[in-house]
Design an enzyme around this catalytic site. Structure first.
Site, PDB file in Angstrom:
ATOM      1  N   HIS A  22       1.016  -9.071   3.723  1.00 21.69           N
ATOM      2  CA  HIS A  22       2.315  -8.382   3.600  1.00 21.69           C
ATOM      3  C   HIS A  22       3.407  -9.041   4.422  1.00 21.69           C
ATOM      4  CE1 HIS A  22       0.625  -4.213   2.132  1.00 21.69           C
ATOM      5  NE2 HIS A  22       0.143  -5.247   1.452  1.00 21.69           N
TER       6      HIS A  22
ATOM      7  N   HIS B  66      -6.213  -4.978  -7.484  1.00 17.37           N
ATOM      8  CA  HIS B  66      -4.840  -4.907  -8.006  1.00 17.37           C
ATOM      9  C   HIS B  66      -4.242  -6.304  -8.112  1.00 17.37           C
ATOM     10  CE1 HIS B  66      -2.785  -5.681  -4.056  1.00 17.37           C
ATOM     11  NE2 HIS B  66      -3.944  -5.230  -3.590  1.00 17.37           N
TER      12      HIS B  66
ATOM     13  N   ASP C 268      -3.614 -11.253  -1.022  1.00 17.45           N
ATOM     14  CA  ASP C 268      -3.513  -9.834  -1.372  1.00 17.45           C
ATOM     15  C   ASP C 268      -2.674  -9.636  -2.626  1.00 17.45           C
ATOM     16  OD1 ASP C 268      -3.744  -7.070  -1.150  1.00 17.45           O
ATOM     17  OD2 ASP C 268      -2.071  -6.903   0.262  1.00 17.45           O
TER      18      ASP C 268
ATOM     19  N   GLU D  26      -0.005  -1.298  -4.403  1.00 15.01           N
ATOM     20  CA  GLU D  26       0.885  -1.389  -3.249  1.00 15.01           C
ATOM     21  C   GLU D  26       1.829  -0.193  -3.136  1.00 15.01           C
ATOM     22  OE1 GLU D  26       0.197  -3.268  -1.045  1.00 15.01           O
ATOM     23  OE2 GLU D  26      -0.538  -5.202  -1.768  1.00 15.01           O
TER      24      GLU D  26
END
Length: 415
Positions: free
Chosen positions: A386, A113, A142, A177
């Site tokens: 995150h 992603h 990420d 996400e």
């Protein structure tokens, strides 16, 4: 000696020293041509990483996602892929699907992603920066680092004349996400035709992921009766109090034996301090390695909520399946062993691990058929995912590029 001649000499000596140092440190079993190709691309990959990180691309940020989409689509075109941009409602962004045709017999897919968990303005607040061997910024590991590993590995593979595949597919999706609501069907559809799928989520060390948990939400809703909190509280039926009672009763829905966790994380009740709340709700985060746990948790919760503290209240509970687990299986273990054997060419090793988080590997792998063979955690090494401290290990760029290309070559041969 003229200054220009001096500078030329210094540059030549630097190159010679660098080459000698590289030769001394190159593992004897490595494919040196591949290793040098990976090293050659590190600086430009890191430059591209800075460009992507400095673009906000939260899951709901249509503008930023479109910018990243355009860059990734262009990179795929540059390595010779045909590119299709596909809408992914309700996602704000679109899927980028690239395909290359080869002369082999195996279908291989690389996927990750490109959305992040961060909101608009985060990239301006803390732009891309490098400290030592670490890069910082929103989404640096990420999973923008993983997306770039894919395109640069494809560039190296093209340079090497790698064609030992039937179809090589790349999927970049914009909504992982938030459970990939708009892209999950495409992931499953494309994966059904693959022999192998590599997922480029960031590992926290020299590991690859052979299993992940599934994700579900447990929704708890209570309906009571509103009343004036000062003059007639007894006429009300306090939904907040009943919600609290139910949360305490439901706190042990998880199962340590099965590795299932249920944690209440969001609670809402009331909006006026002088009104007995008529409605209250809570949501729990559920993680499981066995998808059958969804049915078990639902059945247990339905029984538990029958016991109430506040009479004349209505209580409902619903378990929502958000992402299936990527189940542990022998084929993924064998693919992880292949990754480890390749890393050993570099004098390094890779450990297969199972992770408690959930990823799109759960949509790629079909436990009923055992196909395709899936391996996750192929991305750039990083940590503090995150969080505002998220970082990517730039020393992992070269070995991970090397690993990806060699994995494609091994999978193309069916090894």
């Amino acid at each position: 000696m003229k200054k220009t001649h001096l500078m030329s000499l210094i540059a030549a000596l630097a190159c010679t020293t660098s080459a000698a140092s590289f030769a001394q440190t190159s593992p004897t079993n490595a494919d040196n041509a591949l290793l040098q190709a990976a090293q050659k691309r590190k600086d430009v990959l890191v430059k591209d990483l800075g460009t992507l990180v400095n673009i906000d691309s939260g899951t709901d940020d249509a503008k930023g996602l479109a910018q990243v989409e355009a860059i990734l689509a262009q990179r795929l075109k540059e390595v010779g892929a045909s590119v299709e941009i596909v809408a992914a409602p309700p996602a704000a962004g679109k899927m980028v699907i690239g395909k290359l045709q080869g002369s082999g017999s195996k279908n291989i897919m690389l996927m990750i992603h490109y959305d992040t968990v961060f909101g608009i303005g985060e990239a301006t607040k803390r732009p891309f920066k490098i400290t030592g061997n670490k890069a910082f910024g929103p989404g640096v590991a990420d999973a923008k680092g993983g997306a770039l590993l894919i395109v640069y590995a494809l560039d190296i593979a093209r340079e090497r004349g790698f064609k030992d595949y039937k179809t090589l597919t790349v999927l970049f999706n914009p909504d992982e996400e938030k459970s990939s609501l708009g892209s999950r069907d495409m992931i499953s559809k494309l994966s059904a035709d693959q022999d192998y799928v590599l997922v480029f989520e960031p590992p926290e060390a020299d590991v690859v992921t052979v299993a992940t948990n599934g994700i579900a939400y447990v929704h708890l809703d209570v309906k009571g009766r509103a009343s004036h909190a000062g003059s007639a509280p007894e006429a009300g039926r306090n939904a907040a109090v009943e919600l609290s009672n139910q949360i305490i009763q439901l706190k042990d829905l998880g199962s340590q034996a099965k590795g299932t966790t249920v944690n209440w994380t969001v609670i809402q009740a009331g909006d006026r301090v002088n009104i007995i709340p008529e409605k209250a709700s809570a949501t729990a985060d559920m993680r499981m390695s066995d998808v059958g746990e969804i049915q078990r948790v639902q059945a247990d919760a339905d029984k538990i909520i029958q016991k109430k503290l506040i009479p004349e209240t209505e209580v409902k509970v619903k378990v929502e399946n958000r992402r299936p687990p990527f189940s542990k299986n022998a084929d993924s273990d064998r693919l992880a062993a292949t990754a480890d054997s390749i890393y050993k060419e570099l004098g390094k090793s890779i450990t297969p691990v199972s992770m408690r988080y959930g990823t799109d590997a759960g949509f790629a792998y079909n436990p009923k058929t055992g196909k395709p063979i899936v391996l996750d955690g192929m991305g750039i090494v990083g940590d503090r995912i995150h969080s505002s401290d998220e970082w990517a290990d730039l020393d992992s760029v070269v070995p991970r590029l090397y690993l990806t290309v060699r994995m494609m070559e091994a999978m193309g041969k069916g090894k």
